[in-house]
Design a protein around this motif. Structure first.
Motif, PDB file in Angstrom:
ATOM      1  N   SER A 350       0.828  -1.197   0.000  1.00 10.87           N
ATOM      2  CA  SER A 350       0.000   0.000   0.000  1.00 10.87           C
ATOM      3  C   SER A 350       0.864   1.250   0.000  1.00 10.87           C
ATOM      4  CB  SER A 350      -0.915   0.013   1.221  1.00 10.87           C
ATOM      5  OG  SER A 350      -1.676   1.198   1.271  1.00 10.87           O
ATOM      6  N   ILE A 359      -7.512  -1.483   6.677  1.00 10.72           N
ATOM      7  CA  ILE A 359      -7.863  -2.788   6.110  1.00 10.72           C
ATOM      8  C   ILE A 359      -7.336  -3.912   6.981  1.00 10.72           C
ATOM      9  CG2 ILE A 359      -7.375  -4.334   4.157  1.00 10.72           C
ATOM     10  CD1 ILE A 359      -7.784  -1.966   2.312  1.00 10.72           C
ATOM     11  N   THR A 360      -6.153  -3.749   7.540  1.00 13.29           N
ATOM     12  CA  THR A 360      -5.611  -4.770   8.440  1.00 13.29           C
ATOM     13  C   THR A 360      -6.501  -4.938   9.661  1.00 13.29           C
ATOM     14  OG1 THR A 360      -3.350  -4.302   7.705  1.00 13.29           O
ATOM     15  CG2 THR A 360      -3.606  -5.457   9.797  1.00 13.29           C
ATOM     16  N   ALA A 445     -12.323  -8.214   4.219  1.00 12.61           N
ATOM     17  CA  ALA A 445     -11.561  -7.177   4.917  1.00 12.61           C
ATOM     18  C   ALA A 445     -11.667  -5.847   4.183  1.00 12.61           C
ATOM     19  CB  ALA A 445     -10.102  -7.601   5.044  1.00 12.61           C
ATOM     20  N   VAL A 446     -11.480  -5.891   2.866  1.00 11.13           N
ATOM     21  CA  VAL A 446     -11.552  -4.661   2.078  1.00 11.13           C
ATOM     22  C   VAL A 446     -12.957  -4.078   2.118  1.00 11.13           C
ATOM     23  CG1 VAL A 446     -11.381  -3.689  -0.239  1.00 11.13           C
ATOM     24  CG2 VAL A 446      -9.637  -5.281   0.568  1.00 11.13           C
ATOM     25  N   TYR A 449     -13.733  -2.401   5.379  1.00  6.82           N
ATOM     26  CA  TYR A 449     -13.065  -1.091   5.428  1.00  6.82           C
ATOM     27  C   TYR A 449     -13.831  -0.061   4.593  1.00  6.82           C
ATOM     28  CZ  TYR A 449      -9.834   2.622   4.203  1.00  6.82           C
ATOM     29  OH  TYR A 449      -9.292   3.858   3.977  1.00  6.82           O
TER      30      TYR A 449
END
Length: 455
Positions: A350, A359-360, A445-446, A449
């Motif tokens: 990134s 995102i993490t 996850a994305v 976010y």
């Protein structure tokens, strides 16, 4: 999936609880139930079925270590007898339970003709329509990714990826345009054409758009190499066996797009998929050839098996022309990433610390872990060419995932927020709710976010 999960308040009681809460739950049960569990030597682990005085199923209890995990109940749907079960679980666990319940029912049996099993499965009733609807949307998007990756290349060529994108656009009122074959040269997508021209299946750039123009622009780019022979740098048989999955990046962005569109997220979405077959023919690109990319950067082909970054670079160049808020690409790009992190933890790069952290954290919350890798710029020297602006891959294998990411970074502007996911797209071992074969990594996850950022 509506037959497996529905919003309702009726059914045989099914309690799903964490192990550390089992004793509290047990103390609230009838003496008969307590005696049954004790006499059947139940160890507060997994499933227990409890009868009433007539010998009929009275209730079920399923004990797990952590019911928040999105695959904790991945085998439960296969363990319970047919019927409808009413979920009793804490509110914070219900979304994960519903998703893993549905994932446990997934199977890819399109090509099975003998001994095909269609045993009836139980239905889970949940007294929360919002959670049920969202879980079904998550499960459908994940199943789409799995189905696309699992489908043999003979039935999943560039035209088929185009059809899938069109089906999604039709379903959610988007639009699809495709640039096919020699039109790629006419419209200046030379690297996509160069990689795909040796195949009988015409290469193409699939361009899906959805949403309102005044909403924030998010562009997804997915590697769509429908089969990768390696080109003239031919892969060995073992390395070629599962290359039907090399379009896994495109499957991921289509699954993520479905999540975005089905939840009606207020973004202006664009999905770009360079779709090709990396085949061998008299007109295949050769090691040592030099290609001028859409960005005008000349690239010397060091290895024809490093083709994914070639098709992606033209798509990334096009994605960046609109100055989107965020560009995210997914690709089954390097074996080096699998060496670094294994097959079940996708690495990503990134240009934005804020987006990477978000995102993490989202992945940790939703049981979809991702791991940030460094864009270590000094390794860019490994991509130098003596006759062109750069090569398509380094001559040495070290840091291969990083050098691949650095290659792609050359095609996005320095001020662009960009993420590159290097994913396996395939389960090499069976886990609860995650059978062998195609798998979605990182899309939940994305999406989580994006949903938080753009809600």
């Amino acid at each position: 999936m509506n037959q497996l999960l529905r919003a309702d308040d009726k059914g045989t009681s099914l309690f799903i609880i964490n192990k550390n809460n089992y004793n509290d739950w047990l103390s609230e049960q009838t003496q008969q139930n307590q005696a049954w569990l004790a006499n059947t030597n139940y160890k507060a682990e997994g499933l227990a079925l409890l009868p009433n005085t007539q010998g009929e199923l009275s209730l079920a209890v399923f004990v797990v270590e952590d019911a928040r995990h999105f695959f904790a109940c991945g085998e439960l749907i296969k363990q319970l007898p047919p019927g409808q079960y009413l979920l009793h679980a804490t509110d914070e666990h219900q979304q994960a339970i519903c998703f893993s319940w549905l994932m446990g029912a997934y199977k890819f049996d399109r090509y099975v003709t003998k001994n095909k099993k269609n045993d009836p499965l139980p239905c889970l009733a949940v007294n929360n329509k919002t959670i049920v609807d969202s879980a079904i949307k998550y499960a459908e998007a994940t199943a789409l990714v799995r189905d696309l990756v699992n489908t043999p290349a003979a039935d999943m060529m560039p035209i088929d990826l185009g059809d899938c994108a069109q089906n999604l656009a039709d379903r959610y009122h988007g639009k699809v345009q495709q640039i096919i074959g020699d039109e790629l040269l006419e419209q200046n997508y030379p690297t996509i054409h160069a990689v795909g021209r040796a195949s009988a299946h015409a290469p193409r750039l699939i361009d899906l758009t959805w949403g309102k123009s005044h909403h924030p622009k998010v562009t997804l780019v997915g590697k769509g190499v429908c089969f990768d022979s390696g080109g003239l740098d031919l892969k060995p048989a073992a390395g070629m066996r599962n290359m039907k999955k090399d379009m896994g990046g495109s499957a991921h962005v289509l699954g993520l797009a479905q999540l975005i569109m089905s939840h009606n997220l207020p973004i202006n979405l664009r999905v770009l998929i360079p779709a090709v077959e990396n085949a061998v023919s008299s007109n295949a690109i050769r090691p040592g050839d030099v290609i001028t990319t859409r960005a005008g950067i000349t690239v010397e082909i060091h290895n024809t098996d490093a083709e994914g970054r070639l098709v992606l670079c033209d798509a990334l160049t096009e994605a960046d022309t609109e100055q989107p808020d965020l560009i995210i690409d997914f690709a089954t790009l390097t074996g080096a990433m699998r060496v670094a992190l294994g097959t079940e933890l996708p690495g990503f790069f990134s240009t934005s610390d804020e987006v990477a952290t978000g995102i993490t954290q989202a992945g940790s919350k939703i049981s979809d872990p991702v791991w940030r890798m460094p864009l270590y710029s000094p390794y860019g020297d490994l991509l130098k060419s003596s006759i062109a602006d750069m090569t398509n891959c380094a001559a040495i294998p070290f840091g291969g995932a990083i050098t691949a990411a650095l290659y792609l970074q050359e095609f996005v502007k320095k001020d662009t927020d960009w993420l590159h996911f290097d994913v396996m797209a395939f389960n090499i071992r069976a886990l609860p709710g995650r059978p062998l074969g195609g798998e979605a990594f990182g899309i939940r996850a994305v999406f989580d976010y994006l949903q938080t950022k753009y809600k």
